[in-house]
Each structure stands twice: as C-alpha cells, then as structure tokens.
Write a protein that holds these residues in place. Sequence first.
Motif: not given
Length: 356
Positions: A279, A281, A148
Amino acid sequence: MAIMDIKQYTNDAVELLMELIKTPSVSREETQAADILCDFIGKWGMPFQRIGNNVLIQEDLNPEKPTLLLNAHIDTVKPVATWTRDPFTPVVEGDRLYGLGANDCGGGLVSLLQVYRILRDKSSQNGTYNVVYLASCEEEVSGTNGFSMVLPHLPKIDVAIVGEPTGMQPAIAEKGLMVIDGVARGKSGHAARNEGVNAIYEALDDLVWLRDYRFRKESPLLGATKMTVTVINSGTQHNVVPDECHFVIDVRTNEYYQNEYLFAFLQKHMKKSELKARSFRLSSSHIPIGNPLVQKCIKMGMVPFGSPTLSDQALMPFLSMKLGPGESSRSHSADEFICISEIANAIETYVSLIRN
C-alpha cells in the motif's frame, strides 16, 4: 472550569473506560465496544452517527468557523502472553487503572469525549472552532473499515487532535509506513551437482544494498527515513537449490519522502529482485510549528516532538497532531495502564488549549 467539574467529567471518563476494557475490542472485532460507546453518548444526550463500528458526533457546524476534529480509536491489539493479570478485568490500584487498551488509546478516547461534552455547552465560551468527535475502529491494523470509511462523512476539517498517548506533549510530525514484498528468482536444481541458479545468491546484492543505503534528507523531528528487511524465506529442503527467495522490507518515512517516490527509487536500485508495495496510503504527516494550535501548546509550556509510531494521522488529508494522556512506552505491553490523574489533566489541558 471548577474543580468539581473536572472530578465529575473524570469519573464519567473512567466509568466508560472500565466498561470498554471489560469488552474485548481487538481490531475488526469492535462491535460490542462501539455499542457501549453509543450507549454512553446517548445517555449524555448527544446525537451521533454510527458508521460501521466508527462513532461520529458533529452538531451545529458554523460555516464561518474552522473545524477541529477530536479523534481516538476504540480497537486494541491482542494481549501479549506476559500479562500477569486478566487484561479484560479493569482494576484500579492507587492512581492506576489497569486493562488492555487503557493507555492505547482508551485514555485519549474517553478524555476527548468529555472535552466534546464540555465544549458543546454554550457557557463554555468555545468561540474559535467547530468541534467534531470521532471514535474510529481498525486503527491498529490501518483497516479500510476504520477512519477511511468515515472520511467521506466528515465536514471540511482544518486541523485534528489525535488522542494517542504522548504524555500530553504535541507530536507534530509522525513517520509513515510502507511494507514492500520482494522476490528474487533463480532456477532449481540438485545441490550435490551444483545445478540451477540459487535465488538466495541472486537476492544477496539487493539485500546488502537495502542494509547499507542511507537516505540523504533527515528530519529535525523524525530523523532519517529508515528501511529494514524484516522477513526472508527461501528453499524447500537441504538438497534442492532454491528457485525463489522472498523477503519483506519495512520502510519508515519522514515528511520529506512520499511513499510512491520511495518505492520507485527502490525499484530502480534492485539488480535482481522484483518489488511490490502492499500500500502507499500510510504517509508521513506533519503540521507546521507556526500553526496556531501548536503555538498555543508551546505557550502552555508543552514541547513539540516527532513520533516514530503510526496512527490514523497517516490517513488524514488535513493538518493533525497527536496529543494524549499516557505514555507510548506502555502501549502494546503487558499490564498496560493509564493514570486517572492523567485523564483529569488531559481533560483540563485540552479544554484550555481549544478555548479561544
């Protein structure tokens, strides 16, 4: 590519991998391993960027060409207790190189780096793609200082090859992951007097629903989306009615369900429990079987499949597939190894796949 070329590139890959095995690089502790990788890349005459403990190579990008990312990770899990040898001492026995991270993901990491070296040579006739190489950190913990962190520094990527161990077969779909914390609340009281509201009993209907529910959309590559309650905690002592019951749900999604949608769906069906996702993600990923890179794999005799294990693909906002030397079954296990012949075969296969 001549046989002697393969031997030399394989020798270079093995030399680097042995140095990396000697250097502990558990997730979030990859500084020294990144140092070693940078030293070797510099020695081989390639410019690079270091972004935290991630190492990126991108040179002479032609805006008229699509861009291919070659990615693998430098971090490892902690060694399990059942190793019968020193996990940080690389040992070659016959065709096998033993050591922590040799299979996951050292074999792919060093093979893809050699492939980048070969393809940057003008004589390699790599006319199809711009090629970018990224060695990322914190993959095993999906950390924010890994892939990321590098994403804003990448050019527009059209497709990526992730060098996870797949037996050099293309994993064209990968399950996503969502971890959810749940809590059911009651009211404490003395167990002898049947006081209070037992939080464990409050959670029971929700836990049974989570156990029994089956998602309708099944993937031909990944199968069903699966959720499992993996942790549960409640109570302080035997004679106190517990006022809270905490549990954890491990959710593995196929490509038909987005994490955000799934979380809202689960919340809707809870009778007494409150849910909170850690999360959203880590999504499921999928590359169409008609993609030219996948079609080339098939023409070369490879067989596409779906992978249940998570990788940095979950963080990639572009098409990707896993393809790497070694076997997933060796990952995170005692006495982990990669075969040197697997590294040699990977280098040759990658180059044949990417050229033209």
